[in-house]
Design a protein around this motif. Structure first.
Motif, PDB file in Angstrom:
ATOM      1  N   MET A  96       5.868   6.958  -2.287  1.00 44.24           N
ATOM      2  CA  MET A  96       5.955   5.882  -3.273  1.00 44.24           C
ATOM      3  C   MET A  96       5.321   6.310  -4.599  1.00 44.24           C
ATOM      4  O   MET A  96       5.913   6.125  -5.666  1.00 44.24           O
ATOM      5  CB  MET A  96       5.267   4.619  -2.738  1.00 44.24           C
ATOM      6  CG  MET A  96       5.307   3.443  -3.702  1.00 44.24           C
ATOM      7  SD  MET A  96       6.973   2.849  -4.086  1.00 44.24           S
ATOM      8  CE  MET A  96       7.403   2.097  -2.533  1.00 44.24           C
ATOM      9  N   GLU A  97       4.120   6.887  -4.553  1.00 39.64           N
ATOM     10  CA  GLU A  97       3.419   7.266  -5.785  1.00 39.64           C
ATOM     11  C   GLU A  97       4.213   8.293  -6.580  1.00 39.64           C
ATOM     12  O   GLU A  97       4.355   8.173  -7.794  1.00 39.64           O
ATOM     13  CB  GLU A  97       2.040   7.857  -5.460  1.00 39.64           C
ATOM     14  CG  GLU A  97       1.019   6.859  -4.986  1.00 39.64           C
ATOM     15  CD  GLU A  97      -0.278   7.509  -4.530  1.00 39.64           C
ATOM     16  OE1 GLU A  97      -1.145   6.762  -4.061  1.00 39.64           O
ATOM     17  OE2 GLU A  97      -0.423   8.751  -4.624  1.00 39.64           O
ATOM     18  N   GLU A  98       4.709   9.312  -5.899  1.00 37.97           N
ATOM     19  CA  GLU A  98       5.326  10.428  -6.602  1.00 37.97           C
ATOM     20  C   GLU A  98       6.783  10.198  -6.986  1.00 37.97           C
ATOM     21  O   GLU A  98       7.278  10.855  -7.899  1.00 37.97           O
ATOM     22  CB  GLU A  98       5.201  11.710  -5.760  1.00 37.97           C
ATOM     23  CG  GLU A  98       3.756  12.140  -5.624  1.00 37.97           C
ATOM     24  CD  GLU A  98       3.559  13.418  -4.844  1.00 37.97           C
ATOM     25  OE1 GLU A  98       2.427  13.913  -4.838  1.00 37.97           O
ATOM     26  OE2 GLU A  98       4.533  13.926  -4.225  1.00 37.97           O
ATOM     27  N   THR A  99       7.457   9.272  -6.306  1.00 34.67           N
ATOM     28  CA  THR A  99       8.887   9.104  -6.569  1.00 34.67           C
ATOM     29  C   THR A  99       9.326   7.664  -6.826  1.00 34.67           C
ATOM     30  O   THR A  99      10.403   7.457  -7.373  1.00 34.67           O
ATOM     31  CB  THR A  99       9.720   9.625  -5.374  1.00 34.67           C
ATOM     32  OG1 THR A  99       9.511   8.760  -4.252  1.00 34.67           O
ATOM     33  CG2 THR A  99       9.354  11.062  -5.022  1.00 34.67           C
ATOM     34  N   VAL A 134      12.446   1.714  -5.250  1.00 34.16           N
ATOM     35  CA  VAL A 134      11.978   0.331  -5.360  1.00 34.16           C
ATOM     36  C   VAL A 134      10.976   0.155  -6.496  1.00 34.16           C
ATOM     37  O   VAL A 134      10.592  -0.968  -6.816  1.00 34.16           O
ATOM     38  CB  VAL A 134      11.345  -0.164  -4.032  1.00 34.16           C
ATOM     39  CG1 VAL A 134      12.385  -0.194  -2.924  1.00 34.16           C
ATOM     40  CG2 VAL A 134      10.138   0.674  -3.647  1.00 34.16           C
ATOM     41  N   ALA A 135      10.536   1.265  -7.117  1.00 34.02           N
ATOM     42  CA  ALA A 135       9.539   1.178  -8.189  1.00 34.02           C
ATOM     43  C   ALA A 135       9.624   2.442  -9.039  1.00 34.02           C
ATOM     44  O   ALA A 135      10.345   3.387  -8.704  1.00 34.02           O
ATOM     45  CB  ALA A 135       8.138   1.041  -7.600  1.00 34.02           C
ATOM     46  N   GLU A 136       8.885   2.444 -10.120  1.00 28.02           N
ATOM     47  CA  GLU A 136       8.771   3.655 -10.927  1.00 28.02           C
ATOM     48  C   GLU A 136       7.693   4.548 -10.316  1.00 28.02           C
ATOM     49  O   GLU A 136       6.706   4.061  -9.771  1.00 28.02           O
ATOM     50  CB  GLU A 136       8.417   3.316 -12.370  1.00 28.02           C
ATOM     51  CG  GLU A 136       9.542   2.629 -13.119  1.00 28.02           C
ATOM     52  CD  GLU A 136      10.838   3.436 -13.106  1.00 28.02           C
ATOM     53  OE1 GLU A 136      10.803   4.654 -13.385  1.00 28.02           O
ATOM     54  OE2 GLU A 136      11.898   2.847 -12.806  1.00 28.02           O
ATOM     55  N   GLU A 146       9.567  16.690 -11.752  1.00 26.71           N
ATOM     56  CA  GLU A 146      10.909  16.199 -12.004  1.00 26.71           C
ATOM     57  C   GLU A 146      11.542  15.859 -10.658  1.00 26.71           C
ATOM     58  O   GLU A 146      11.605  16.699  -9.760  1.00 26.71           O
ATOM     59  CB  GLU A 146      11.733  17.273 -12.703  1.00 26.71           C
ATOM     60  CG  GLU A 146      13.137  16.836 -13.020  1.00 26.71           C
ATOM     61  CD  GLU A 146      13.897  17.934 -13.747  1.00 26.71           C
ATOM     62  OE1 GLU A 146      15.072  18.140 -13.404  1.00 26.71           O
ATOM     63  OE2 GLU A 146      13.312  18.565 -14.639  1.00 26.71           O
ATOM     64  N   VAL A 147      11.975  14.618 -10.521  1.00 22.52           N
ATOM     65  CA  VAL A 147      12.637  14.174  -9.296  1.00 22.52           C
ATOM     66  C   VAL A 147      14.126  14.476  -9.417  1.00 22.52           C
ATOM     67  O   VAL A 147      14.747  14.174 -10.434  1.00 22.52           O
ATOM     68  CB  VAL A 147      12.431  12.650  -9.079  1.00 22.52           C
ATOM     69  CG1 VAL A 147      13.197  12.170  -7.852  1.00 22.52           C
ATOM     70  CG2 VAL A 147      10.950  12.327  -8.956  1.00 22.52           C
TER      71      VAL A 147
END
Length: 172
Positions: A96-99, A134-136, A146-147
């Motif tokens: 969640m944090e990283e992506t 679901v989030a930034e 970079e995702v």
């Protein structure tokens, strides 16, 4: 063949940079009775690595600079497991944090020590299925990443090339 464990007779910390690193010197007795007075162990924090897959079968990857290999490399979401935290919880948190993606099912792929004799660290690996944004992303640390997305066969073809520079990520 009978397999017997080494016996640790004494352990002394010779260097510590808590909470990241501790080096210890052990006195160990081998199964045959021989005593080794200076068997060094490296203790690094446990980590988790998550291979996230989207519902359409793509793998979410990160491309980021890592100072160990001193290059930009393919990585997967992951990081330290906090004291008292379960590895799966850490994997979901790091994803969640990283992506900004949330996983459906988390399939454990095992936990492994990275150095057979000196220990190093223990990594827990997961395959995360049905990942949805679901989030930034908010990594909140020194990392810039970079995702992007890749097909499993593209990642397989990248193994053994400079695109993978970290053993843990190639193993994942």
């Amino acid at each position: 063949m009978t397999r017997r464990h080494w016996k640790t007779l004494e352990e002394t910390t010779v260097f510590e940079a808590a909470p990241y690193l501790r080096i210890s010197r052990e006195v160990v007795e081998l199964p045959g009775g021989q005593v080794v007075d200076d068997f060094y162990q490296v203790h690094l924090r446990p980590f988790v690595a998550v291979v996230p897959m989207t519902p359409d079968g793509r793998v979410l990857i990160l491309e980021q600079y890592k100072h160990g290999p001193r290059k930009v490399s393919i990585t997967f979401p992951g990081g330290f497991v906090d004291p008292g935290e379960e590895a799966e919880t850490a994997g979901r948190r790091e994803l969640m944090e990283e992506t900004g993606y949330r996983a459906g099912a988390m399939i454990p792929l095992g936990s492994y020590v990275d150095n057979g004799n000196q220990r190093g660290c223990e990594g827990s690996y997961f395959l995360a299925l049905e990942c949805e944004k679901v989030a930034e992303a908010d990594p909140g640390d020194l990392e810039e990443m970079e995702v992007s997305f890749a097909r499993p066969e593209t990642l397989d073809a990248a193994l053994g090339t400079e695109r993978f520079a970290i053993t843990h990520m190639a193993a994942a």
